[in-house]
Design an enzyme around this catalytic site. Structure first.
Site, PDB file in Angstrom:
ATOM      1  N   ASP A 137       0.602  -1.264  -0.202  1.00 27.89           N
ATOM      2  CA  ASP A 137       0.018  -0.095  -0.097  1.00 27.89           C
ATOM      3  C   ASP A 137       0.792   1.378  -0.041  1.00 27.89           C
ATOM      4  OD1 ASP A 137      -2.804  -0.914   0.134  1.00 27.89           O
ATOM      5  OD2 ASP A 137      -2.533  -1.427   2.131  1.00 27.89           O
ATOM      6  N   LYS A 147      -7.975  10.212  10.861  1.00 26.54           N
ATOM      7  CA  LYS A 147      -7.444   9.735   9.778  1.00 26.54           C
ATOM      8  C   LYS A 147      -8.342   9.798   8.704  1.00 26.54           C
ATOM      9  CE  LYS A 147      -6.329   5.232   7.776  1.00 26.54           C
ATOM     10  NZ  LYS A 147      -6.175   3.714   8.116  1.00 26.54           N
ATOM     11  N   ASP A 150      -4.150   2.502  -5.315  1.00 22.77           N
ATOM     12  CA  ASP A 150      -2.940   2.790  -4.930  1.00 22.77           C
ATOM     13  C   ASP A 150      -2.336   1.530  -3.980  1.00 22.77           C
ATOM     14  OD1 ASP A 150      -4.449   3.350  -2.540  1.00 22.77           O
ATOM     15  OD2 ASP A 150      -3.340   4.925  -1.900  1.00 22.77           O
TER      16      ASP A 150
END
Length: 1229
Positions: free
Chosen positions: A920, A989, A1148
């Site tokens: 990742d 986050k 991604d």
């Protein structure tokens, strides 16, 4: 004669009077005949209802006659019987009127039998009078209808020209009788055609202004003509063309391509007279014929074997118009027959003419420096091959071909199998009977709807008739029954249903039929992929397919969204009228009448009133009781059983027969497709080859994980593990005083009523969400079970930003933790010396426990937990269940099983692993921003710098916010004091992750509010105030930590705002050459009137509307970054393929075999550095200046002037050295 036979005779009589193709009026007789009868919903026209009631009365009279016979056998007076028989005969006579009302019945024999006969005779008297009146009315209406149908069949073919000169010329020519009148007329007409004017230019609307508002109507008209030609309704297309041409206002809608389309249709039939009519109209409209116009005329002459003189004059005029003879064969797609007839005509005038060979495209080389190595010829390159033989792959191709030709796939449901009780069997039998009735009723309704739409088309209006003819009635009925089966209990928006139904028709009509030719080419193509074949030299799949000479599939123009919705709405209304069931299913003691299965009701959603089609609760209950175990999917909604076709153009690739767009977009939008069409083909090679590579990855189902998930799914689910609970576990409406009826109690206060309504709404919302999640899981698990023990492929396409997605929506690797755990590579690789270590690291990554530890520490941690890992693998549901505590529990369990098999293998390095290992990006959006701005501080925060330990940007932002909070708390800010101890990585986050993708402060506040509500100890009274405070501090922290990032964001935002004010949508080109345009325009209202309800919806893809400035400026920064991360992924995919690796991605997050992680990591870092070594922002600035600031007509605009100043002020770059990324262990990890 029996009642059934008489009913069928009446239906035959009705068909004799009704227009050709109209349905019979009586339902098919069967077990439920007494219940079904002839009653329909009140949406039928009064004429329709009267006609059907008359047939019902006729059938009733036949029943009464049978009853009279029974009474006669029991001793009824003979005179009464004769009178009854006579009245029945009168009722059945074809002549109407003239019959006198019968006299009152005389007393019969004494006793019960004479009394019965008197009552039946009175009944017959009443029925006869009613029958006579109805019959007279019906015959009058039928006579008018027959006359109307005869008139409708006379479609106009001769045009009414607006030019008097042309009109008199046409009339003179029609009255004359030269040797070849129409051919001579064409030659003379061509000489008088307007010179120096391009038909396409005349047809094309301006970019802005009133003319551009006609574009939607033109698209609708063009799609109407296309459908007419596809369905063999050329005379109807000609009729509508003539009707529109004869009115000056409507003539503005007609373009040269429309005239050409109808001309080509007549040319294929050899109808020169009708073709001439179109030529007259074309000239009357002031348009000049182009190559396609001449090709149609010459093709028609070739079919009719006309003389050479007229052909020579045509060719001479074509040359004078500046058109090349060779262009006739390349101007548009030609079938072999059309090409032969065209050549035949040309050779009459020029016997030595040789047509150009099918154009062999010159070798096109992609000029992007990023792709130079990919397309460099290297005979030592070894592209990966599949693990299957040529024979196996050919067998899989035939299976996939059968699936696509069938258009649907039927799959066994994984819902728990019910006990086959009498109740279940009865429910299934009832459903089977209902579906038989519905099928008959749907056929009838479809035919009647077609007749109604045909009438509208014959009046010159754009109707749905040709669209309804695209699919066979059997196919349409199948689609409608599938829709009814899948409708949720709470119903569905009529607008949504209409859109989905219209799209299904559009997708199915595109099915191609060149099966034999495709099979031959595909078999040759498989030599590149099969494990037991060889090719002359290594090449990419697209290159190999193009070398086989495969013709490109014809491009299908999308339908306007208004047509899609209107067609779907019409089909939905057909379903509503046809689907009826006995009322006894809802109320056992009710009379056996028919009630609708679907109800149209209104409901409020998000403060908007919308129309909903809702199934009757009795029907929903019947489906639940029957518990049928099949699901039906469109063939394009399930994975493929053979490797997809390579992408060779924006509209050619993926499925074998079902056309798929390379760039998915909102339905009705054409701006993306037009950009791709104008783009040089070589510039798209990078995207085409990357999509092909992603789709060529073979998959299989992880059977052990599937078994465990099914065990939970068929029980009561497990929401904590992502397995949705069944509807039986959904919250029920409150009971007792809190029940919905409690609101009616007088002692309940307004505040209590409001709270009760909120609680009820909350429970209903939870129930709807649970049902939606359950259905999604049902589809996914049923497809997984269906594909168990099979190899399958997931073809890919991309969105308008270049981000890639699998075409199969229900079962792919882009889903949740559960969805990803169900999949593994079909082709395995030995672990090698480092593969086991990467499996261990990946397992720890999935737990989320060691995010800030080194790779070695993670490996050591996995070794410490080996006992728990093996226990999870051996006893997942009965052991210590360590895996359930992981962030991604199902993927962690799958990895535990893989690690257990590897460590127990005799030689772990030789163990063949099918498990995908992920790497990742570390807040990938911020990584791209830091690289663009060469921001050293930001680069360190997102692991672009090589460090011993990974950096966690979310924890750093949380720490910075805590610093701000502490300062404010010391100054007495109440909310800062309340937040003490509650600021964590988890709270900030999501906002940090999405701020780089354009989230606003409002959106960020909602994200933080949700996190705070999940903290049980946090005082809920402060949630709103605390979320406002925290989102402000998060943005301030990011401003300090990523100053370069914020300056680039502001520059992109301001540029997009100014571009939007100039009246254009933002465009750019990605580093790989993909053209991008943002599809955000001001909403245009579209209304479709009539039927169940008038539908009004907004469309933001209407390019005639001005750009939506807010969406354009807010969308540009995140969309631009998405286009960069997709470029990085595609580069990585192509280079991994060149190195023989299996590679797939979830944006991604990059996947490969454990043995190849190190190689993929190296490629990933190298391509990131190469990508950002390009002057991306300066290239963007130059492109935008050329695109939006170079037009001298707008150069004096104040907005253009400001835009020029902004674009020249490219943000300055920092001092970060990109080469360091190559040595960063935790860049992707």
């Amino acid at each position: 004669m029996s009642a059934v036979r008489w009913g069928r005779g009446a239906a035959g009589f009705g068909r004799a009077l009704w227009p050709a193709g109209a349905p019979g009026l009586l339902a098919e007789e069967g077990a439920l005949g007494g219940v079904w009868g002839l009653k329909r919903s009140s949406t039928a026209s009064p004429c329709e209802q009267d006609r059907r009631k008359d047939w019902g009365h006729a059938e009733l009279l036949e029943v009464l006659k049978a009853r009279v016979r029974q009474l006669q056998a029991e001793g009824v007076a003979e005179v009464t019987v004769k009178r009854v028989a006579k009245r029945v005969a009168v009722a059945r006579a074809p002549e109407a009127g003239g019959a006198q009302p019968p006299r009152q019945a005389q007393a019969g024999a004494e006793g019960a039998a004479p009394m019965l006969s008197s009552r039946w005779a009175q009944k017959l008297d009443d029925d006869q009078r009613l029958m006579e009146r109805r019959k007279q009315r019906l015959e009058g209406k039928l006579q008018k209808h027959v006359e109307k149908v005869a008139w409708q069949k006379q479609l106009r073919s001769e045009p009414r020209l607006l030019s008097r000169k042309l009109a008199s010329q046409l009339q003179h020519w029609e009255q004359g009788a030269p040797r070849s009148p129409w051919e001579e007329q064409l030659a003379q007409l061509l000489q008088e055609a307007p010179q120096g004017r391009s038909g396409e230019a005349a047809a094309a609307p301006a970019d802005r202004g009133p003319e551009s508002r006609l574009e939607g109507q033109r698209q609708r008209l063009l799609s109407f003509f296309e459908c007419c030609l596809l369905t063999g309704n050329l005379p109807l297309a000609h009729h509508v063309l003539v009707t529109h041409h004869s009115k000056s206002q409507q003539q503005r809608l007609l373009t040269l391509s429309m005239y050409n389309m109808v001309m080509l249709g007549w040319a294929r039939q050899g109808s020169f007279k009708e073709l001439m009519y179109v030529f007259f109209m074309l000239k009357d409209a002031g348009l000049a014929p182009d190559l396609r116009s001449y090709a149609a005329a010459l093709q028609c002459m070739g079919r009719l074997d006309q003389d050479a003189g007229t052909i020579r004059r045509c060719l001479k005029q074509m040359a004078q118009d500046g058109l090349q003879l060779q262009g006739l064969f390349t101007a548009g797609p030609l079938s072999a027959e059309e090409r032969a007839e065209l050549l035949r005509a040309v050779r009459k005038a020029k016997p030595a003419f040789t047509p150009p060979r099918p154009p062999v495209p010159p070798p096109q080389v992609n000029t992007s420096p990023l792709l130079r190595e990919i397309y460099a010829k290297d005979p030592t390159v070894s592209y990966p091959r599949l693990h299957l033989s040529l024979k196996e792959l050919q067998g899989l191709f035939r299976q996939q071909l059968r699936v696509e030709m069938a258009t649907t796939v039927t799959v066994e449901s994984v819902e728990k199998v019910p006990l086959l009780t009498k109740e279940v069997l009865h429910a299934r039998k009832t459903l089977a009977g209902l579906r038989t009735r519905w099928r008959t009723a749907l056929y009838r309704e479809l035919q009647e709807t077609k007749e109604s739409e045909a009438h509208a088309a014959r009046e010159g209006r754009l109707s749905l008739f040709p669209y309804l003819c695209l699919l066979s009635e059997k196919e349409v009925v199948g689609v409608l029954l599938q829709t009814l089966q899948a409708l949720p209990a709470q119903g569905e928006s009529l607008l949504f249903l209409a859109h989905e139904l219209g799209l299904r028709v559009f997708k199915r009509k595109q099915l191609r039929n060149e099966v034999q030719e495709l099979e031959q080419r595909y078999s040759k193509y498989l030599h590149l992929l099969a494990s037991d074949t060889q090719v002359a030299e290594p090449c990419l799949p697209r290159q190999h397919w193009e070398a086989l000479g495969a013709p490109e599939a014809p491009h299908e123009q999308p339908w306007p969204v208004s047509v899609v919705v209107q067609l779907g709405k019409q089909l939905a209304e057909v379903l509503v009228r046809a689907a009826q069931m006995p009322s006894s299913l809802a109320a056992p003691r009710s009379p056996g009448t028919l009630i609708p299965v679907l109800y149209h009701v209104y409901s409020f959603r998000s403060f908007r009133q919308i129309g909903i089609l809702k199934p009757h609760p009795a029907f929903t209950q019947l489906l639940e009781t029957a518990a049928e175990r099949t699901l039906t999917f469109e063939s394009t909604d399930v994975p493929m059983l053979c490797p997809p076709l390579p992408w060779t153009s924006p509209h050619s690739g993926a499925f074998l027969l079902s056309p798929t767009k390379m760039m998915r977009s909102v339905e009705g939008s054409q701006q993306h497709q037009l950009l791709l069409e104008r783009c040089p083909p070589a510039e798209l090679h990078g995207a085409l080859d990357a999509l092909t590579q992603l789709g060529n990855c073979a998959w299989r189902v992880n059977g052990r994980i599937l078994d465990l998930v099914l065990e939970l799914f068929t029980d009561k689910g497990c929401p904590r593990l992502g397995v949705p609970a069944p509807p039986s576990e959904a919250p029920r409406p409150p009971e007792g005083r809190q029940a919905p009826k409690g609101c009616l109690l007088p002692e309940v206060s307004p505040a209590e009523k409001a709270e009760m309504r909120r609680e009820l709404a909350r429970r209903l919302k939870v129930a709807r969400e649970m049902q939606s999640l359950r259905a999604d899981a049902l589809y996914r698990l049923s497809l997984a079970q269906h594909l168990r023990h099979r190899v399958f492929w997931l073809p890919h396409n991309m969105d308008f930003r270049g981000r890639t997605y699998p075409c199969s929506p229900h079962f792919n690797h882009l889903g949740s933790d559960l969805a990803r755990a169900l999949l593994e590579f079909a082709q395995g690789r030995p672990l090698g010396p480092h593969g086991l270590n990467w499996l261990k690291i990946h397992l720890v990554n999935l737990t989320g426990l060691k995010k800030r530890e080194s790779l070695q520490a993670r490996r050591d941690y996995a070794d410490e937990l080996m006992e728990d890992i093996l226990d999870s693998a051996d006893r997942p549901m009965t052991g210590r269940k360590w895996w359930m505590e992981a962030d991604e529990p199902w993927q962690a369990l799958a990895c535990c099983m893989e690690v257990a098999q590897a460590v127990r293998a005799p030689d772990p390095t030789a163990y063949v692993s099918h498990f995908p290992v992920h790497q990742d990006g570390s807040c990938n959006g911020l990584q791209h921003y830091a690289a663009l701005g060469r921001d050293s501080v930001g680069a360190a925060s997102v692991n672009l710098l090589p460090l011993d330990l990974p950096q966690d940007v979310y924890s750093e932002v949380a720490a910075q916010v805590e610093v701000f909070r502490r300062q404010d708390a010391e100054q007495g800010v109440r909310v800062a004091q309340v937040l003490q101890g509650f600021i964590s990585r988890k709270v900030v986050k999501q906002t940090v992750m999405t701020v780089v993708y354009g989230v606003t402060r409002y959106g960020g506040r909602l994200q933080i509010e949700k996190r705070l509500r999940e903290i049980h100890d946090f005082p809920q009274d402060f949630v709103w105030e605390a979320s406002h405070y925290l989102v402000r501090q998060v943005f301030n922290s990011l401003q300090e930590m990523f100053s370069g990032t914020r300056s680039i964001q502001r520059w992109l935002t301001e540029s997009a705002r100014l571009i939007s004010h100039t009246g254009s949508a933002v465009e750019w080109v990605t580093p790989l050459g993909i053209p991008i345009i943002q599809p955000y325009h001001r909403d245009s209202k579209v209304m479709i009137k009539g039927g169940l309800q008038s539908l009004t919806f907004s469309s933001s893809v209407d390019t005639s509307q001005k750009p939506n400035t807010l969406k354009q400026k807010n969308g540009f920064p995140p969309n631009f970054i998405h286009s960069l991360d997709s470029s990085h992924m595609m580069l990585t995919a192509l280079h991994c393929y060149r190195k023989g690796l299996t590679f797939v991605s979830v944006h991604d997050c990059f996947w490969t075999h454990a043995a190849d992680v190190a190689v993929m990591n190296q490629v990933c870092r190298e391509q990131f550095v190469r990508l950002h070594s390009q002057p991306i922002l300066h290239n963007l600035s130059r492109f935008l200046i050329k695109r939006f600031c170079s037009d001298p007509r707008t150069s004096k605009s104040i907005w253009v002037s400001r835009l020029m100043d902004t674009l020249l002020s490219v943000p300055k770059a920092g001092t970060f050295n990109l080469e360091q990324v190559k040595h960063s262990t935790y860049f992707f990890s």
